[in-house]
Design an enzyme around this catalytic site. Structure first.
Site: not given
Ligand code: 13P
Length: 336
Positions: A175, A217
């Site tokens: 991510e 992600k």
């Molecule tokens: P949000 O969808 O609220 O941005 O959170 C996703 C997430 O896992 C952030 O690390």
């Protein structure tokens, strides 16, 4: 097909997506404070268990990201939280980074920590039922940021994390989140996000990661939240697809977007359009925290014993996101 690829596809296929319920205790305290509910282990579990035992889990949720506290808690039904999630058909996952700290050498930026003793922690999480993990790198946007140092060091950490996770038989969610804060344009977001993602894959390749056994992600391509320019969903979808096409290797099975501060409806509409225009082989789905939980949390806070009412709201949201993951959502369905 490798075992890791099978897990990734189980999480992402059939219009399913990920419920990101991995808020740290600090973040969860902010969320609960905002609706005047005391943040303690019991209340944190009660809200989360309400979602995990909702009927919508079975059809719309392929994976749930947990926080360290939650994966070690026991559900009201006396099952472990991993068992509760697995019984719905979803895969239990766990956030394994320990948060973003000031990046020495570029003190206005952050580096995500958590590599120390990660191998041992992963073994424990595997025993507790986790089959996928999450690590989030964060990048600020301005004229000079993200710096080369931030892009390089976060990509390096994401790759070292991914290698340890795959070694332990789990799927890493990679991510890299380019933050929405600022007055930058969508074109700037596109340029910086592409640079960040390309560097991540350079490092993942260097660390011999099996790209068929990861989930990316990313953020969607959006103007900064202080920009005075409006953007149409069609434009968000086209720029996001452009970014992913030029920076993600085709071996990656799928992309699960974060919502990153978009409203529930925006995050749903934009995902829907991405899927309508999707001309890649990637599965495009959601891994939402706020955009899956906001309305449910607000409703729940008025009466934390109203499990059924809260679940109804969560089921609807998860259903909308699942339709968007198949390009089948429309605004009219929101009212139903
Ligand atoms: P949000 O969808 O609220 O941005 O959170 C996703 C997430 O896992 C952030 O690390």
């Amino acid at each position: 097909m490798s075992e890791l690829n099978k897990i990734a596809l189980k999480i992402l296929s059939n219009g399913k997506g990920i419920l990101a319920a991995d808020e740290s205790n600090g973040t969860m305290a902010k969320r609960l404070d905002s609706v005047n509910v005391p943040s303690n282990p019991e209340n944190r579990l009660l809200f989360r268990e309400t979602l995990f035992s909702a009927s919508g889990m079975k059809d719309f949720i392929g994976g749930v990201i947990l926080y360290d506290e939650t994966i070690k808690q026991t559900s009201i039904s006396k099952k472990s939280i991993s068992e509760l999630i697995s019984s719905t058909g979803a895969v239990p996952g766990i956030k394994v980074d320990t948060g973003a700290k000031v990046l020495a050498g570029s003190t206005e930026e952050k580096i995500t920590e958590g590599l120390d003793s990660l191998r041992e922690r992963l073994k424990l999480y595997y025993k507790l039922g986790a089959r996928f993990t999450k690590w989030r790198g964060v990048y600020s946007v301005s004229d000079k940021y993200p710096s080369k140092l931030s892009i390089h060091s976060n990509a390096h950490a994401l790759a070292r994390y991914s290698a340890l996770v795959q070694e332990c038989g789990m799927v890493p969610i990679v991510e890299p989140e380019v933050l929405m804060d600022g007055d930058h344009s969508a074109e700037t977001c596109l340029k910086k996000t592409s640079e960040v993602i390309k560097k991540c894959f350079e490092e993942l390749t260097l660390h011999n990661i099996d790209l068929t056994g990861i989930i990316l992600k990313p953020n969607m391509i959006l103007p900064g939240n202080k920009s005075d320019k409006d953007i149409l969903g069609e434009e968000v979808a086209k720029l996001t697809l452009k970014c992913l096409k030029e920076s993600v290797p085709s071996d990656v099975p799928g992309v699960a977007f974060l919502s990153g501060g978009q409203t529930e409806t925006q995050a749903t509409e934009n995902l829907n359009l991405i899927n309508r225009y999707n001309d890649t082989n990637f599965i495009m789905t959601f891994s939402y925290g706020r955009a899956l939980q906001q309305s449910a949390l607000k409703f729940w806070s008025k009466d934390i014993r109203n499990i059924e009412g809260t679940q109804k709201i969560f089921n609807h949201r998860a259903n909308m996101c699942s339709l968007a993951a198949q390009g089948k959502w429309s605004i009219e369905l929101e009212g139903k």
